[in-house]
Scaffold this motif. Sequence first.
Motif, mmCIF file in Angstrom:
data_model
loop_
_atom_site.group_PDB
_atom_site.id
_atom_site.type_symbol
_atom_site.label_atom_id
_atom_site.label_comp_id
_atom_site.label_asym_id
_atom_site.label_seq_id
_atom_site.Cartn_x
_atom_site.Cartn_y
_atom_site.Cartn_z
ATOM 1 N N ASN A 58 0.830 -1.204 0.000
ATOM 2 C CA ASN A 58 0.000 0.000 0.000
ATOM 3 C C ASN A 58 0.871 1.262 0.000
ATOM 4 N N GLN A 59 1.769 1.317 -0.962
ATOM 5 C CA GLN A 59 2.651 2.483 -1.061
ATOM 6 C C GLN A 59 1.825 3.757 -1.237
ATOM 7 N N ARG A 60 2.225 4.770 -0.508
ATOM 8 C CA ARG A 60 1.538 6.055 -0.590
ATOM 9 C C ARG A 60 2.000 6.804 -1.839
ATOM 10 N N PRO A 61 1.124 7.581 -2.450
ATOM 11 C CA PRO A 61 1.526 8.371 -3.619
ATOM 12 C C PRO A 61 2.554 9.427 -3.238
ATOM 13 N N LYS A 62 3.374 9.773 -4.199
ATOM 14 C CA LYS A 62 4.380 10.826 -4.019
ATOM 15 C C LYS A 62 5.343 10.516 -2.880
ATOM 16 N N LYS A 63 5.645 9.241 -2.674
ATOM 17 C CA LYS A 63 6.573 8.840 -1.622
ATOM 18 C C LYS A 63 7.854 8.250 -2.221
ATOM 19 N N THR A 64 8.253 8.757 -3.367
ATOM 20 C CA THR A 64 9.520 8.337 -3.949
ATOM 21 C C THR A 64 10.662 8.672 -3.006
ATOM 22 N N ALA A 65 11.569 7.726 -2.814
ATOM 23 C CA ALA A 65 12.676 7.928 -1.889
ATOM 24 C C ALA A 65 13.775 6.919 -2.165
ATOM 25 N N VAL A 66 14.961 7.236 -1.668
ATOM 26 C CA VAL A 66 16.053 6.269 -1.642
ATOM 27 C C VAL A 66 15.980 5.548 -0.304
ATOM 28 N N TYR A 67 16.001 4.229 -0.356
ATOM 29 C CA TYR A 67 15.918 3.413 0.845
ATOM 30 C C TYR A 67 17.299 2.847 1.172
ATOM 31 N N TYR A 68 17.645 2.930 2.445
ATOM 32 C CA TYR A 68 18.927 2.447 2.920
ATOM 33 C C TYR A 68 18.720 1.411 4.027
ATOM 34 N N CYS A 69 19.562 0.384 4.033
ATOM 35 C CA CYS A 69 19.624 -0.481 5.205
ATOM 36 C C CYS A 69 20.911 -0.179 5.955
ATOM 37 N N ALA A 70 20.882 -0.409 7.242
ATOM 38 C CA ALA A 70 22.039 -0.136 8.084
ATOM 39 C C ALA A 70 22.075 -1.147 9.213
ATOM 40 N N ALA A 71 23.258 -1.370 9.754
ATOM 41 C CA ALA A 71 23.436 -2.374 10.804
ATOM 42 C C ALA A 71 24.319 -1.841 11.919
ATOM 43 N N LYS A 72 24.113 -2.408 13.088
ATOM 44 C CA LYS A 72 24.918 -2.011 14.247
ATOM 45 C C LYS A 72 25.009 -3.208 15.182
ATOM 46 N N SER A 73 26.223 -3.561 15.573
ATOM 47 C CA SER A 73 26.384 -4.614 16.559
ATOM 48 C C SER A 73 25.886 -4.114 17.900
ATOM 49 N N THR A 74 25.136 -4.956 18.575
ATOM 50 C CA THR A 74 24.573 -4.536 19.855
ATOM 51 C C THR A 74 24.828 -5.592 20.910
ATOM 52 N N PHE A 75 25.153 -5.116 22.114
ATOM 53 C CA PHE A 75 25.305 -6.019 23.253
ATOM 54 C C PHE A 75 23.943 -6.493 23.735
ATOM 55 N N VAL A 76 23.002 -5.577 23.721
ATOM 56 C CA VAL A 76 21.637 -5.908 24.137
ATOM 57 C C VAL A 76 20.913 -6.480 22.927
ATOM 58 N N GLN A 77 20.672 -7.759 22.937
ATOM 59 C CA GLN A 77 20.183 -8.444 21.741
ATOM 60 C C GLN A 77 18.755 -8.073 21.350
ATOM 61 N N ALA A 118 26.475 1.606 12.381
ATOM 62 C CA ALA A 118 27.883 1.400 12.038
ATOM 63 C C ALA A 118 28.101 1.162 10.554
ATOM 64 N N TRP A 119 27.202 0.426 9.929
ATOM 65 C CA TRP A 119 27.364 0.079 8.516
ATOM 66 C C TRP A 119 26.124 0.469 7.741
ATOM 67 N N TRP A 120 26.361 0.996 6.549
ATOM 68 C CA TRP A 120 25.274 1.472 5.702
ATOM 69 C C TRP A 120 25.423 0.910 4.294
ATOM 70 N N GLY A 121 24.276 0.614 3.675
ATOM 71 C CA GLY A 121 24.296 0.315 2.254
ATOM 72 C C GLY A 121 24.288 1.609 1.466
#
Length: 125
Positions: A83-102, A113-116
């Motif tokens: 159900n993509q909203r109209p006029k919501k064009t965007a660049v999508y990024y994933c990112a990651a971070k190591s965490t002690f608290v799982q 820490a890391w980005w696509g």
Amino acid sequence: LLVESGGGWVQPGGSLTLSCAASGEGLDYDAIQWFRQAPGKELEGISCDSASGTNTHYADSVEGRFTISRDNAKNTVYLQMTNQRPKKTAVYYCAAKSTFVQNWCDVRYRNMAWWGEGVLVNVSS
């Protein structure tokens, strides 16, 4: 290294699933987050998943329409968008971070820490 894929054109109301593949170390101990940035807009955190996979959160703008998931065996994270909203064009990024608290996950957090490099999703009719 994180690499997003699955972007492209989608009509308003349509669905699209993005993938984020990690190379090198696995994602087993990483919290994952998806962001998006529309032209001329600020970066928006839209979904996150804790390292344990048991805690997910969504921004109000996508709650109920987007779903984050992961397959640690494939070192891949997904963002299912419906159900993509109209006029919501965007660049999508994933990112990651190591965490002690799982079970930590915060969709407002930015200091990952890391980005696509991002993938474009063009919402238009």
